[in-house]
Design an enzyme around this catalytic site. Structure first.
Site, PDB file in Angstrom:
ATOM      1  N   GLY A  31       3.392   1.893  -5.929  1.00  0.00           N
ATOM      2  CA  GLY A  31       3.505   2.084  -4.487  1.00  0.00           C
ATOM      3  C   GLY A  31       2.161   2.300  -3.807  1.00  0.00           C
ATOM      4  N   LEU A  33       1.215   0.551  -1.314  1.00  0.00           N
ATOM      5  CA  LEU A  33       0.869  -0.863  -1.509  1.00  0.00           C
ATOM      6  C   LEU A  33      -0.232  -1.331  -0.563  1.00  0.00           C
ATOM      7  CD1 LEU A  33       4.469  -2.315  -1.973  1.00  0.00           C
ATOM      8  CD2 LEU A  33       2.864  -1.525  -3.719  1.00  0.00           C
ATOM      9  N   HIS A  34      -1.006  -2.286  -1.050  1.00  0.00           N
ATOM     10  CA  HIS A  34      -2.060  -2.905  -0.245  1.00  0.00           C
ATOM     11  C   HIS A  34      -2.055  -4.400  -0.545  1.00  0.00           C
ATOM     12  CE1 HIS A  34      -4.194  -2.902  -4.039  1.00  0.00           C
ATOM     13  NE2 HIS A  34      -4.099  -1.572  -4.116  1.00  0.00           N
ATOM     14  N   HIS A  37      -1.703  -5.646  -4.192  1.00  0.00           N
ATOM     15  CA  HIS A  37      -0.328  -5.704  -4.722  1.00  0.00           C
ATOM     16  C   HIS A  37       0.406  -6.933  -4.152  1.00  0.00           C
ATOM     17  CE1 HIS A  37      -0.939  -1.159  -4.826  1.00  0.00           C
ATOM     18  NE2 HIS A  37      -0.622  -1.423  -6.075  1.00  0.00           N
ATOM     19  N   GLN A  61       1.849   8.673 -17.332  1.00  0.00           N
ATOM     20  CA  GLN A  61       0.533   8.048 -17.477  1.00  0.00           C
ATOM     21  C   GLN A  61      -0.566   8.815 -16.749  1.00  0.00           C
ATOM     22  OE1 GLN A  61       1.905   4.301 -15.555  1.00  0.00           O
ATOM     23  NE2 GLN A  61      -0.117   4.268 -14.619  1.00  0.00           N
ATOM     24  N   LYS A 150      -7.777  -5.947 -11.984  1.00  0.00           N
ATOM     25  CA  LYS A 150      -8.435  -4.704 -11.552  1.00  0.00           C
ATOM     26  C   LYS A 150      -8.330  -3.648 -12.662  1.00  0.00           C
ATOM     27  CE  LYS A 150      -9.057  -1.052  -8.627  1.00  0.00           C
ATOM     28  NZ  LYS A 150      -8.070  -0.120  -9.061  1.00  0.00           N
ATOM     29  N   GLN A 154      -5.763  -2.125 -19.010  1.00  0.00           N
ATOM     30  CA  GLN A 154      -4.293  -2.089 -18.964  1.00  0.00           C
ATOM     31  C   GLN A 154      -3.722  -3.484 -19.201  1.00  0.00           C
ATOM     32  OE1 GLN A 154      -1.806   0.090 -15.914  1.00  0.00           O
ATOM     33  NE2 GLN A 154      -1.784  -1.921 -14.977  1.00  0.00           N
ATOM     34  N   ARG A 188      -5.867   4.433  -4.310  1.00  0.00           N
ATOM     35  CA  ARG A 188      -6.674   5.653  -4.258  1.00  0.00           C
ATOM     36  C   ARG A 188      -7.740   5.599  -3.160  1.00  0.00           C
ATOM     37  NH1 ARG A 188      -5.410   5.739  -9.918  1.00  0.00           N
ATOM     38  NH2 ARG A 188      -4.629   7.798 -10.498  1.00  0.00           N
TER      39      ARG A 188
HETATM   40  P1  AMP Z   1      -0.768   0.231  -9.292  1.00  0.00           P
HETATM   41  O1  AMP Z   1       0.200   0.412  -8.172  1.00  0.00           O
HETATM   42  O2  AMP Z   1      -2.128   0.784  -9.010  1.00  0.00           O
HETATM   43  O3  AMP Z   1      -0.209   0.626 -10.636  1.00  0.00           O
HETATM   44  O4  AMP Z   1      -1.007  -1.333  -9.384  1.00  0.00           O
HETATM   45  C1  AMP Z   1       0.064  -2.221  -9.589  1.00  0.00           C
HETATM   46  C2  AMP Z   1      -0.498  -3.565  -9.977  1.00  0.00           C
HETATM   47  O5  AMP Z   1      -1.344  -4.050  -8.939  1.00  0.00           O
HETATM   48  C3  AMP Z   1      -1.367  -3.468 -11.233  1.00  0.00           C
HETATM   49  O6  AMP Z   1      -1.097  -4.595 -12.060  1.00  0.00           O
HETATM   50  C4  AMP Z   1      -2.755  -3.500 -10.680  1.00  0.00           C
HETATM   51  O7  AMP Z   1      -3.720  -4.026 -11.573  1.00  0.00           O
HETATM   52  C5  AMP Z   1      -2.590  -4.423  -9.483  1.00  0.00           C
HETATM   53  N1  AMP Z   1      -3.662  -4.197  -8.521  1.00  0.00           N
HETATM   54  C6  AMP Z   1      -4.113  -2.994  -8.068  1.00  0.00           C
HETATM   55  N2  AMP Z   1      -5.171  -3.181  -7.245  1.00  0.00           N
HETATM   56  C7  AMP Z   1      -5.392  -4.520  -7.189  1.00  0.00           C
HETATM   57  C8  AMP Z   1      -6.366  -5.333  -6.516  1.00  0.00           C
HETATM   58  N3  AMP Z   1      -7.307  -4.808  -5.749  1.00  0.00           N
HETATM   59  N4  AMP Z   1      -6.285  -6.669  -6.665  1.00  0.00           N
HETATM   60  C9  AMP Z   1      -5.327  -7.221  -7.469  1.00  0.00           C
HETATM   61  N5  AMP Z   1      -4.386  -6.500  -8.131  1.00  0.00           N
HETATM   62  C10 AMP Z   1      -4.417  -5.176  -8.001  1.00  0.00           C
END
Ligand code: AMP
Length: 282
Positions: A31, A33-34, A37, A61, A150, A154, A188
């Protein structure tokens, strides 16, 4: 767009869709989200009939309780963004739904991928990641799952998980979306002050220095130069590593393998990570 909070309902709905011949693309998120995502959702939409997005801030995690508590959450805004991105299904489970009474973690052999960088500094982090991704994969049974580069380490670990336990799921790594100043988009970033958010563009400048001048035999020097750029700007660097693209162990130019430069830095309580794959075209 359908919103589902219960695993049983999601399972039933996706089973029906699968029987109708619909292919499923899955995007797990936490969540806040940007656009990063949403680029994953766009890839899922482009390649699959249904784009399924999960939003779950996975407690297992987080190795610091404060980080879990502070993690940004805005369900209404997330749903608006997913509607706009034309996601088909959003899964919003709570902890009880994902873990029940037990937060037992998956017993997993990481083949060394967890001993460096994030794994070294965040003990148990990747155990939590593989546990939740395994649960999601078993429930959603996607044809394709989309993860961002990113979180490079992972992604490598998820590829290993899929190879071993979910061989029918294709894993797609999607490129990093950045803010106009180069800072990698991240949930973040919202926790940074305006000044820090502007200042943090130096992280990408330091990584770009390595990729622009990349020669495998100069890896050690380039790392030192990038580190100097960061320390001159008073960045609190947790690590800056040039690692083997596949094994994530320290890069050795004799192997002829590709490399990746990964860093983590702290701005107060906020931890940021970023990376560039080497060589990268400019
Ligand atoms: P998170 O919500 O941070 O767990 O991210 C969910 C998914 O979005 C993960 O697979 C991240 O690697 C991917 N993600 C996060 N930030 C970016 C970004 N700036 N560009 C592309 N994918 C991203």
């Amino acid at each position: 767009m359908i919103c589902v909070r219960e695993s049983a309902a999601l399972h039933q709905y996706l089973d029906q869709q699968r029987k109708l011949g619909q292919s499923i693309g899955f995007v797990p998120t936490m969540g806040a989200l940007h656009q990063g995502h949403l680029s994953l959702v766009a890839s899922a939409k482009a390649e699959c009939d249904l784009a399924v997005v999960s939003i779950f801030v996975n407690p297992t995690q987080f190795n610091e309780k404060g980080d879990f508590d502070r993690y940004p959450r805005d369900e209404q805004q997330d749903l608006r963004l997913l509607e706009y991105a034309k996601a088909d299904v959003v899964f919003l489970p709570d902890s009880q739904e994902m873990y029940g009474k037990s937060t037992a973690l998956l017993d997993f052999n990481f083949e060394g991928l967890d001993t460096v960088m994030e794994g070294k500094l965040r003990p148990g982090h990747f155990k939590g990641v593989v546990t939740i991704v395994d649960k999601f994969f078993s429930l959603v049974k996607p044809d394709v799952a989309y993860f961002g580069q990113k979180d490079f380490q992972q992604l490598a670990i998820v590829r290993l998980l899929a190879r071993r336990l979910h061989p029918d799921i294709r894993i797609v790594g999607c490129s990093i979306l950045r803010e106009p100043n180069g800072l990698a988009m991240s949930s973040r970033n919202e926790l940074l002050s305006g000044n820090d958010r502007a200042h943090a563009s130096v992280l990408f400048r330091a990584l770009s220095h390595i990729s622009k001048h990349w020669k495998p035999e100069h890896a050690l020097n380039l790392r030192e130069e990038a580190l100097s750029m960061l320390t001159e700007e008073n960045v609190q660097v947790e690590y800056l590593e040039i690692a083997d693209y596949d094994s994530l162990q320290p890069f050795n130019s004799d192997t002829g393998n590709k490399a990746v430069a990964c860093l983590a830095a702290r701005y107060g309580a906020v931890r940021l990570i970023d990376n560039v794959v080497l060589p990268e075209q400019h």
